[in-house]
Scaffold this motif. Structure first.
Motif, PDB file in Angstrom:
ATOM      1  N   SER A 150       0.833  -1.197   0.000  1.00 53.07           N
ATOM      2  CA  SER A 150       0.000   0.000   0.000  1.00 53.07           C
ATOM      3  C   SER A 150       0.869   1.249   0.000  1.00 53.07           C
ATOM      4  N   ARG A 165      -5.341  -8.585  -3.746  1.00 54.53           N
ATOM      5  CA  ARG A 165      -4.252  -7.741  -3.240  1.00 54.53           C
ATOM      6  C   ARG A 165      -4.437  -6.292  -3.683  1.00 54.53           C
ATOM      7  N   GLN A 166      -4.739  -6.079  -4.965  1.00 52.56           N
ATOM      8  CA  GLN A 166      -4.958  -4.713  -5.447  1.00 52.56           C
ATOM      9  C   GLN A 166      -6.194  -4.094  -4.813  1.00 52.56           C
ATOM     10  N   SER A 198      -5.255  -2.913  -1.286  1.00 51.66           N
ATOM     11  CA  SER A 198      -4.381  -1.739  -1.348  1.00 51.66           C
ATOM     12  C   SER A 198      -5.155  -0.504  -1.777  1.00 51.66           C
ATOM     13  N   GLU A 238      -7.255   0.697   1.202  1.00 52.18           N
ATOM     14  CA  GLU A 238      -6.389   1.271   2.232  1.00 52.18           C
ATOM     15  C   GLU A 238      -5.888   2.648   1.814  1.00 52.18           C
ATOM     16  N   ASP A 239      -5.507   2.816   0.542  1.00 51.60           N
ATOM     17  CA  ASP A 239      -5.051   4.121   0.070  1.00 51.60           C
ATOM     18  C   ASP A 239      -6.157   5.164   0.179  1.00 51.60           C
ATOM     19  N   ARG A 249      -5.541   2.471  -8.505  1.00 47.51           N
ATOM     20  CA  ARG A 249      -5.706   1.065  -8.146  1.00 47.51           C
ATOM     21  C   ARG A 249      -7.155   0.632  -8.239  1.00 47.51           C
ATOM     22  N   LEU A 271       0.841  -7.329   5.700  1.00 42.71           N
ATOM     23  CA  LEU A 271       0.231  -7.710   4.422  1.00 42.71           C
ATOM     24  C   LEU A 271       0.528  -9.157   4.060  1.00 42.71           C
TER      25      LEU A 271
END
Length: 515
Positions: free
Chosen positions: A86, A289-290, A293, A296-297, A309, A434
């Motif tokens: 991230s 996974r993407q 992230s 979270e961003d 993303r 992660l």
């Protein structure tokens, strides 16, 4: 962009001097503005991160040392971007490296693929030093991600000069990828099979999910080597998974094959098993996974990288949707012509499954381990990953079946528990959170909801409302899948944030051992 002078500074002069207006002094004290914001040392920006309170080298006094420190920081950030970390983790790692290397001021600008660093020159009047690195590819390589984390830990703990740090970082960059490619393909099959088992599929649905996930992975590998964009690879995977499951279902409906299966092998391929087999393949295709992230961003205040993303995730999910939709269009048309009686599956949630609780927990652990292998996590991380996977699936099942919570709420609470425990356990093992969180939540991704939403949307227009649900119900089901995905991502992030105050003793003990 990170200007490390936020939310802190020294108090500047009052806009209205108390000496010139002594009568208004109490009112001016009451109405006085906030302190002037000034840049604070970049080491202070590492609060609540695993790299807090770094051992800082003496400030660099020449351009060559400053260039070397900045080069190490930007290469660390590039590696983390390529491994899918991230933006918050990338920024904290870059800042920790720069602070430990002796830099006092740093500007950080991170986009979806690029990392720009700038630091003032130690000589007054000279232009600032700027470096840019672009990560043109991404990979599932948690082993390298762990190596970078441990590298930053060693640098923050002190005792390593810039020349030695440069050599170690180059060794990390040249590390071979862990596990052979065939084992990764088998792990994709294991993840799909474990998801089909959790949902209640028969042995045939589990076998079909296992085989189709392996075939889909090989198809994606071939298309990637040919330079085909990921959107089309995801569409091809969704189409292949749907067609393979339908062929298995149709073979069971065939008189000769069905009689052989009923005579020699236990179980059968029911209409619900058709959905479970495809759902396992969808989970293996989803960009979990993407997705994590991106959420979270967005939550932690990086809207630019979050937007990039999110677009990547949307395109990947759209490719899967197009592939599954095309496969369903073909299979339902053939089903209508052959009159096989394929209907929309009725099982949607984790409540009242045909699989026992212990088997679900075991499959959650197995699915997490298989997901960790696909992401090339280190061998010593597989057992902790299995524990986290069992915790996640077991928590969802217990909260839904015993407490009576909704699937989305239960998923969010389970993801929070996984995120909380994973950070503390991962830091104790010398890895970022992660590495444990993503494989652990993979078996809980909403593959069945996505499939059913597509099924209801496509089949409603092909077979009519008397046979299946209307297409509007499919849209509602797809929104439910989005809610599950958001619950997983936000819950895991909340658990990570809640565990931050408790990881200080772990960080201090590891740092003391490295000295």
């Amino acid at each position: 962009m990170g200007q490390y002078g936020r939310e802190h500074g020294t108090t500047g002069p009052n806009p209205i001097s108390e000496n010139t207006q002594p009568v208004l002094a109490p009112r001016m004290r009451f109405l006085r503005s906030e302190p002037v914001t000034e840049p604070l040392p970049i080491a202070d920006a590492l609060k609540n991160t695993p790299y807090r309170d770094p051992n800082v080298l003496a400030g660099v006094s020449d351009d060559s040392a400053q260039y070397k420190a900045l080069d190490i920081a930007v290469r660390v950030g590039e590696l983390l971007l390529r491994c899918g970390a991230s933006t918050r983790d990338v920024e904290s790692s870059v800042v920790a490296v720069a602070a430990s290397a002796g830099l006092r001021r740093l500007e950080v600008d991170i986009t979806n693929q690029a990392l720009l660093l700038q630091t003032p020159s130690p000589h007054p009047g000279h232009p600032p030093l700027t470096m840019l690195r672009v990560a043109r590819s991404s990979t599932r390589d948690f082993s390298r991600l762990t190596a970078v984390h441990q590298f930053v830990e060693r640098l923050v703990a002190g005792g390593m000069d810039l020349d030695e740090a440069t050599k170690q970082l180059r060794r990390i960059q040249r590390m071979p990828r862990l596990y052979p490619r065939w084992l990764v393909s088998v792990a994709f099959g294991g993840l799909a099979a474990s998801v089909a088992t959790i949902l209640g599929g028969s042995w045939m649905a589990v076998a079909v999910a296992f085989v189709s996930a392996i075939i889909v992975d090989r198809i994606g590998r071939v298309l990637s080597n040919l330079g085909v964009p990921s959107f089309y690879s995801a569409a091809a995977g969704g189409l292949a998974s749907t067609m393979l499951a339908w062929l298995a279902y149709m073979s069971h409906q065939s008189h000769l094959v069905g009689e052989f299966v009923a005579t020699h092998l236990p179980g059968s391929m029911t209409m619900a098993d058709f959905a479970y087999a495809i759902s396992g393949g969808i989970v293996a295709l989803l960009p979990g996974r993407q997705m994590a992230s991106a959420v979270e961003d967005a939550v932690t205040g990086y809207p630019v990288t979050a937007s990039g993303r999110v677009l990547t995730v949307i395109l990947a999910c759209a490719g899967i949707t197009v592939g599954v939709g095309a496969g369903l269009s073909l299979t339902l048309s053939l089903d209508n012509a052959l009159d096989l009686g394929l209907q929309s599956p009725g099982v949607l949630r984790y409540d009242s499954p045909s699989t026992t609780f212990l088997l679900q927990v075991a499959c959650g652990a197995l699915g997490a381990v298989c997901s960790a292998v696909t992401m090339r996590s280190r061998v010593r991380m597989l057992v902790p990953t299995a524990v986290m996977g069992a915790l996640g699936v077991g928590s969802v099942t217990f909260l839904v079946s015993s407490i009576g919570l909704g699937a989305t709420t239960a998923t969010a609470m389970a993801a929070t528990a996984v995120g909380f425990c994973a950070r503390l356990l991962a830091l104790r093992l010398g890895a970022p959170a992660l590495v444990l969180v993503m494989p652990a939540v993979s078996p809980m991704l909403p593959g069945l909801r996505i499939f059913r939403g597509m099924y209801e949307s496509v089949s409603g227009s092909l077979l009519g409302a008397t046979r299946v649900a209307q297409s509007g119900v499919g849209v509602t089901t797809m929104l439910g899948a989005v809610g599950i995905a958001l619950a997983l991502s936000t819950g895991a992030l909340l658990g990570d944030v809640l565990s931050a105050p408790f990881d200080r003793p772990i960080v201090q003990r590891r740092r003391a051992r490295r000295r």
